[in-house]
Design a protein around this motif. Structure first.
Motif, PDB file in Angstrom:
ATOM      1  N   ASN A  94       5.928  26.312 -20.468  1.00 51.65           N
ATOM      2  CA  ASN A  94       4.934  27.127 -19.884  1.00 51.65           C
ATOM      3  C   ASN A  94       3.503  27.146 -20.070  1.00 51.65           C
ATOM      4  N   VAL A  95       3.386  27.165 -21.436  1.00 53.44           N
ATOM      5  CA  VAL A  95       2.080  27.112 -22.103  1.00 53.44           C
ATOM      6  C   VAL A  95       1.395  25.758 -21.657  1.00 53.44           C
ATOM      7  N   ASN A  96       2.320  24.669 -21.622  1.00 50.35           N
ATOM      8  CA  ASN A  96       1.508  23.389 -21.635  1.00 50.35           C
ATOM      9  C   ASN A  96       1.311  23.179 -19.768  1.00 50.35           C
ATOM     10  N   ARG A  97       2.191  23.978 -19.036  1.00 51.78           N
ATOM     11  CA  ARG A  97       1.723  23.958 -17.763  1.00 51.78           C
ATOM     12  C   ARG A  97       0.563  24.576 -17.320  1.00 51.78           C
ATOM     13  N   LYS A  98       0.188  25.851 -17.985  1.00 49.63           N
ATOM     14  CA  LYS A  98      -0.853  26.631 -17.780  1.00 49.63           C
ATOM     15  C   LYS A  98      -2.125  25.868 -18.241  1.00 49.63           C
ATOM     16  N   ARG A  99      -1.899  25.151 -19.439  1.00 51.57           N
ATOM     17  CA  ARG A  99      -3.075  24.397 -20.077  1.00 51.57           C
ATOM     18  C   ARG A  99      -3.460  23.268 -19.034  1.00 51.57           C
ATOM     19  N   ASP A 100      -2.427  22.669 -18.560  1.00 50.08           N
ATOM     20  CA  ASP A 100      -2.636  21.518 -17.453  1.00 50.08           C
ATOM     21  C   ASP A 100      -3.504  22.111 -16.389  1.00 50.08           C
ATOM     22  N   LEU A 101      -2.935  23.176 -15.872  1.00 48.46           N
ATOM     23  CA  LEU A 101      -3.607  23.903 -14.588  1.00 48.46           C
ATOM     24  C   LEU A 101      -5.036  24.441 -14.883  1.00 48.46           C
ATOM     25  N   LEU A 102      -5.292  24.859 -15.999  1.00 47.40           N
ATOM     26  CA  LEU A 102      -6.698  25.107 -16.731  1.00 47.40           C
ATOM     27  C   LEU A 102      -7.604  23.980 -16.902  1.00 47.40           C
ATOM     28  N   THR A 103      -6.813  22.971 -17.112  1.00 45.57           N
ATOM     29  CA  THR A 103      -7.621  21.473 -17.330  1.00 45.57           C
ATOM     30  C   THR A 103      -8.058  21.142 -16.010  1.00 45.57           C
ATOM     31  N   ASP A 104      -7.120  21.370 -14.824  1.00 41.45           N
ATOM     32  CA  ASP A 104      -7.431  20.955 -13.725  1.00 41.45           C
ATOM     33  C   ASP A 104      -8.551  21.924 -12.891  1.00 41.45           C
ATOM     34  N   ARG A 105      -8.492  23.291 -13.104  1.00 38.62           N
ATOM     35  CA  ARG A 105      -9.427  24.280 -12.800  1.00 38.62           C
ATOM     36  C   ARG A 105     -10.757  24.029 -13.179  1.00 38.62           C
ATOM     37  N   VAL A 106     -11.011  23.594 -14.687  1.00 39.58           N
ATOM     38  CA  VAL A 106     -12.201  23.313 -15.272  1.00 39.58           C
ATOM     39  C   VAL A 106     -12.809  21.909 -14.431  1.00 39.58           C
ATOM     40  N   LYS A 107     -12.106  21.040 -14.343  1.00 37.94           N
ATOM     41  CA  LYS A 107     -12.597  19.953 -13.684  1.00 37.94           C
ATOM     42  C   LYS A 107     -13.276  20.264 -12.490  1.00 37.94           C
ATOM     43  N   GLU A 108     -12.365  20.998 -11.769  1.00 34.84           N
ATOM     44  CA  GLU A 108     -13.229  21.296 -10.252  1.00 34.84           C
ATOM     45  C   GLU A 108     -14.146  22.276 -10.128  1.00 34.84           C
ATOM     46  N   GLU A 109     -14.061  23.045 -11.352  1.00 33.33           N
ATOM     47  CA  GLU A 109     -15.533  23.905 -11.433  1.00 33.33           C
ATOM     48  C   GLU A 109     -16.592  23.075 -11.641  1.00 33.33           C
ATOM     49  N   LYS A 110     -16.388  22.033 -12.917  1.00 32.89           N
ATOM     50  CA  LYS A 110     -17.208  21.162 -13.181  1.00 32.89           C
ATOM     51  C   LYS A 110     -17.940  20.263 -12.088  1.00 32.89           C
ATOM     52  N   THR A 111     -16.939  19.872 -11.319  1.00 35.39           N
ATOM     53  CA  THR A 111     -17.324  19.009 -10.242  1.00 35.39           C
ATOM     54  C   THR A 111     -18.380  19.571  -9.190  1.00 35.39           C
ATOM     55  N   TRP A 112     -17.974  21.073  -8.814  1.00 33.66           N
ATOM     56  CA  TRP A 112     -18.920  21.967  -8.055  1.00 33.66           C
ATOM     57  C   TRP A 112     -20.180  22.177  -8.620  1.00 33.66           C
ATOM     58  N   THR A 113     -20.098  22.488  -9.844  1.00 36.34           N
ATOM     59  CA  THR A 113     -21.333  22.836 -10.558  1.00 36.34           C
ATOM     60  C   THR A 113     -22.417  21.564 -10.831  1.00 36.34           C
ATOM     61  N   MET A 114     -21.866  20.475 -10.948  1.00 32.22           N
ATOM     62  CA  MET A 114     -22.546  19.288 -11.234  1.00 32.22           C
ATOM     63  C   MET A 114     -23.165  18.935  -9.677  1.00 32.22           C
ATOM     64  N   LEU A 115     -22.341  19.025  -8.744  1.00 37.88           N
ATOM     65  CA  LEU A 115     -22.731  19.156  -7.363  1.00 37.88           C
ATOM     66  C   LEU A 115     -24.357  19.951  -7.004  1.00 37.88           C
ATOM     67  N   LYS A 116     -24.004  21.220  -7.358  1.00 37.89           N
ATOM     68  CA  LYS A 116     -24.977  21.972  -7.310  1.00 37.89           C
ATOM     69  C   LYS A 116     -26.227  21.484  -8.115  1.00 37.89           C
ATOM     70  N   ASP A 117     -26.140  21.069  -9.265  1.00 36.37           N
ATOM     71  CA  ASP A 117     -27.242  20.578 -10.012  1.00 36.37           C
ATOM     72  C   ASP A 117     -27.840  19.512  -9.380  1.00 36.37           C
ATOM     73  N   LYS A 118     -27.078  18.734  -8.819  1.00 36.82           N
ATOM     74  CA  LYS A 118     -27.515  17.363  -8.161  1.00 36.82           C
ATOM     75  C   LYS A 118     -28.534  17.956  -6.994  1.00 36.82           C
ATOM     76  N   LYS A 119     -27.925  18.722  -6.316  1.00 34.85           N
ATOM     77  CA  LYS A 119     -28.579  19.325  -4.953  1.00 34.85           C
ATOM     78  C   LYS A 119     -30.054  19.908  -5.170  1.00 34.85           C
ATOM     79  N   ARG A 120     -29.754  20.771  -6.374  1.00 35.07           N
ATOM     80  CA  ARG A 120     -31.065  21.440  -6.980  1.00 35.07           C
ATOM     81  C   ARG A 120     -32.165  20.179  -7.175  1.00 35.07           C
ATOM     82  N   GLU A 121     -31.653  19.402  -8.003  1.00 36.16           N
ATOM     83  CA  GLU A 121     -32.575  18.392  -8.440  1.00 36.16           C
ATOM     84  C   GLU A 121     -33.105  17.799  -7.011  1.00 36.16           C
ATOM     85  N   GLU A 122     -32.350  17.570  -6.094  1.00 34.57           N
ATOM     86  CA  GLU A 122     -32.754  16.719  -4.945  1.00 34.57           C
ATOM     87  C   GLU A 122     -33.980  17.831  -4.242  1.00 34.57           C
TER      88      GLU A 122
END
Length: 150
Positions: A94-122
């Motif tokens: 269960n811990v491993n599944r939750k960590r994998d899910l957390l990793t996926d969530r962090v990646k998604e959040e980072k993607t949207w944050t990077m997109l925001k930063d890119k849009k701000r720079e533009e």
């Protein structure tokens, strides 16, 4: 200068909340795993203690009924141990599944944050370019005024 408005801000906020939730779930899963490990350790100690008591009593002599009762108790503890080992393995998975899910969530959040930063720079680049064009136009107009005034 126009204020930067990120059109996907709500999605980013959702992703941030999902990441926080996943972090909480990992913490809860780790807590469950730790408690399971503690119960397992306690059972190991209890079995060892019961076996040592049995050996001591055998040295001093004991009845067959007492021996049977002690052996049944140890067998029952070993069954509990087997169950607790299963629970610990389940908790670890269960811990491993939750960590994998957390990793996926962090990646998604980072993607949207990077997109925001890119849009701000533009946005800032476009603002600076527009400002530079205005300044260039003013300089050109001033130049022509000074040239035609002569």
């Amino acid at each position: 200068m126009a204020k930067f408005i990120y059109p996907f801000q709500r999605i980013l906020e959702l992703k941030e909340r999902e990441t926080e939730t996943a972090q909480y779930e990992v913490a809860k899963a780790l807590e469950r795993e730790n408690k399971s490990q503690e119960r397992l350790d306690a059972l190991y100690n209890k079995i060892e203690e019961a076996q040592n008591e049995l050996k001591e009593e055998q040295k001093h002599g004991m009845t067959a009924d007492d021996l049977k009762i002690r052996m049944n108790f140890i067998i029952q503890l070993q069954k509990q141990l087997t169950f607790e080992q299963y629970e610990l393995n389940s908790a670890k998975q269960n811990v491993n599944r939750k960590r994998d899910l957390l990793t996926d969530r962090v990646k998604e959040e980072k993607t949207w944050t990077m997109l925001k930063d890119k849009k701000r720079e533009e946005h800032l680049f476009a603002e600076n370019l527009a400002e530079q064009n205005v300044l260039d136009e003013m300089a050109t107009t001033r130049f022509f005024r000074t040239v035609t005034a002569r």
